[in-house]
Design a protein around this motif. Sequence first.
Motif, PDB file in Angstrom:
ATOM      1  N   ARG A 161      -3.500   6.627   0.373  1.00 18.24           N
ATOM      2  CA  ARG A 161      -4.915   6.830   0.078  1.00 18.24           C
ATOM      3  C   ARG A 161      -5.118   7.439  -1.301  1.00 18.24           C
ATOM      4  O   ARG A 161      -4.366   8.325  -1.733  1.00 18.24           O
ATOM      5  CB  ARG A 161      -5.555   7.743   1.117  1.00 18.24           C
ATOM      6  N   PHE A 221      -2.959   0.195  -3.863  1.00 20.29           N
ATOM      7  CA  PHE A 221      -2.022  -0.901  -3.739  1.00 20.29           C
ATOM      8  C   PHE A 221      -1.269  -1.104  -5.052  1.00 20.29           C
ATOM      9  O   PHE A 221      -1.841  -0.937  -6.130  1.00 20.29           O
ATOM     10  CB  PHE A 221      -2.755  -2.209  -3.417  1.00 20.29           C
ATOM     11  N   TRP A 258      -7.911   2.790  -0.661  1.00 22.86           N
ATOM     12  CA  TRP A 258      -6.464   2.533  -0.552  1.00 22.86           C
ATOM     13  C   TRP A 258      -5.888   2.251  -1.929  1.00 22.86           C
ATOM     14  O   TRP A 258      -6.557   1.683  -2.797  1.00 22.86           O
ATOM     15  CB  TRP A 258      -6.202   1.343   0.367  1.00 22.86           C
ATOM     16  N   SER A 312       2.186  -5.427   5.215  1.00 21.04           N
ATOM     17  CA  SER A 312       2.645  -4.345   6.088  1.00 21.04           C
ATOM     18  C   SER A 312       1.759  -3.108   6.110  1.00 21.04           C
ATOM     19  O   SER A 312       2.241  -2.020   6.426  1.00 21.04           O
ATOM     20  CB  SER A 312       4.058  -3.928   5.657  1.00 21.04           C
ATOM     21  N   LEU A 313       0.458  -3.237   5.779  1.00 21.67           N
ATOM     22  CA  LEU A 313      -0.464  -2.118   5.954  1.00 21.67           C
ATOM     23  C   LEU A 313      -1.209  -2.310   7.270  1.00 21.67           C
ATOM     24  O   LEU A 313      -1.902  -3.298   7.465  1.00 21.67           O
ATOM     25  CB  LEU A 313      -1.465  -2.044   4.799  1.00 21.67           C
ATOM     26  N   CYS A 365       0.829  -1.201   0.000  1.00 22.87           N
ATOM     27  CA  CYS A 365       0.000   0.000   0.000  1.00 22.87           C
ATOM     28  C   CYS A 365       0.865   1.254   0.000  1.00 22.87           C
ATOM     29  O   CYS A 365       1.743   1.403   0.862  1.00 22.87           O
ATOM     30  CB  CYS A 365      -0.918   0.005   1.215  1.00 22.87           C
ATOM     31  N   SER A 388       2.192   2.186   6.673  1.00 23.09           N
ATOM     32  CA  SER A 388       2.563   1.230   5.631  1.00 23.09           C
ATOM     33  C   SER A 388       4.082   1.115   5.678  1.00 23.09           C
ATOM     34  O   SER A 388       4.797   2.108   5.527  1.00 23.09           O
ATOM     35  CB  SER A 388       2.087   1.701   4.254  1.00 23.09           C
ATOM     36  N   TYR A 395      -2.958   5.167   9.776  1.00 25.15           N
ATOM     37  CA  TYR A 395      -2.341   3.965   9.228  1.00 25.15           C
ATOM     38  C   TYR A 395      -0.830   4.103   9.160  1.00 25.15           C
ATOM     39  O   TYR A 395      -0.267   5.206   9.156  1.00 25.15           O
ATOM     40  CB  TYR A 395      -2.890   3.662   7.832  1.00 25.15           C
ATOM     41  N   ILE A 448      -3.868  -0.567   9.910  1.00 27.40           N
ATOM     42  CA  ILE A 448      -4.908   0.454   9.948  1.00 27.40           C
ATOM     43  C   ILE A 448      -5.615   0.435  11.298  1.00 27.40           C
ATOM     44  O   ILE A 448      -6.137  -0.605  11.717  1.00 27.40           O
ATOM     45  CB  ILE A 448      -5.967   0.218   8.846  1.00 27.40           C
ATOM     46  N   ARG A 464       5.306   4.955   6.041  1.00 26.62           N
ATOM     47  CA  ARG A 464       4.372   5.882   5.418  1.00 26.62           C
ATOM     48  C   ARG A 464       3.201   6.017   6.403  1.00 26.62           C
ATOM     49  O   ARG A 464       2.494   5.039   6.655  1.00 26.62           O
ATOM     50  CB  ARG A 464       3.910   5.353   4.059  1.00 26.62           C
TER      51      ARG A 464
END
Length: 380
Positions: free
Chosen positions: A54, A155, A153, A276-277, A51, A290, A288, A279, A302
């Motif tokens: 947004r 990806f 999101w 690794s996302l 990810c 990332s 979140y 939330i 991130r």
Amino acid sequence: MAKDHIDPVEELRQNTAQPFEQAHAMPPSVYTSDEFLNEELEHIFSKDWFCVGRADALKEPGAYTTCELAGQPVLVIRDRDGELRAMSNVCLHRMSTLLHGNGKTRAIVCPYHAWTYNLDGSLRGAPAMTLNEGFCKDQYQLPQVKCQEWLGWVFITLNADAPDVSDQLAQVEEMIAGYDMTNYTEAFYEEHVWDTNWKVLAENFMESYHLPVCHSGTIGGLSKLEDMICPPGLPAFNYHTILKDEELRIAMAHAKNDRLKGEERRTTYLLAIYPSLLITLTPGYFWYLSLHPKGPGQVLIRFGGGMSNDFADDPDIDQNFADLKALLDDVNVEDRGCTEKVFKGLSSDRAVPGHLSHLERPNYDFAQYLMARINAGRGN
């Protein structure tokens, strides 16, 4: 005298062979060795969805973000037709990287020789190339990278055969339907580097067992251990839930939200979307992380967050969110201290993993995911 070589994959294999009721934390070599990091980059970050943030942060044509995914520079940009595209962030001339960081541009211009690409990756023009008889700009197109949106999101994956995000995460979408996660607007985005392993930070997010101690100065008193529910995870994600105290009003469902009922209106989901996302999703706000490794001992984060659009017309929304962001910054300071201490401890010759609490079920499932992906990549 040199130490005997420890195979971190074999250590993890033995670790994950235990049932949850007897489980231990993962062995130190899984966090500290270059050998295991190489396995992760090859079999996880090169293969699974990652990810970049947004979609509403990339709203206008030319809005872009960049990342390095398993060593590959990638850019994600909104094209002139309103579509999000991911592509190689490497010039097709002398191979400089093209865009850097995040921003907005009319065209993708190489900072080395000004070869210029359209927002779809086609070459628009290149200075001083008319005398090369073999040059034809129509033959140049930045290689595309698979990119999909899901519930707001964005990806990307280097694996052209990766199953659709929406298929992998259909159970998440059903579970949190009442939150309407697509309609949360990002209010901030930052990038940080911490001196810890990416999995230490991921696991720190996956369990709320540490909240009363690590976060005693901030949110520790707002969540009670007895209110935490940690179900078994699924192949593409794990999660747990906690009940937020009603004094944190913007964590509650807004009056206009008629989708959530009873205790759902104050339930927070902590979703770990592999690899690794991470939330934190409340009925009112989200934030979140990332994560991507920068070697065994550093992680690039991130970090972003914002509010449900249910709150958009509230007169005090700006102040409430400013207060929340200040709180999140304080929480991050606490988490950084805890996770960097954990990595320092893991790097000790005397580090020995202990048994897991029932509140660390997501950590067990995360270890199972890592082992499964490495096994699949190796053909085991």
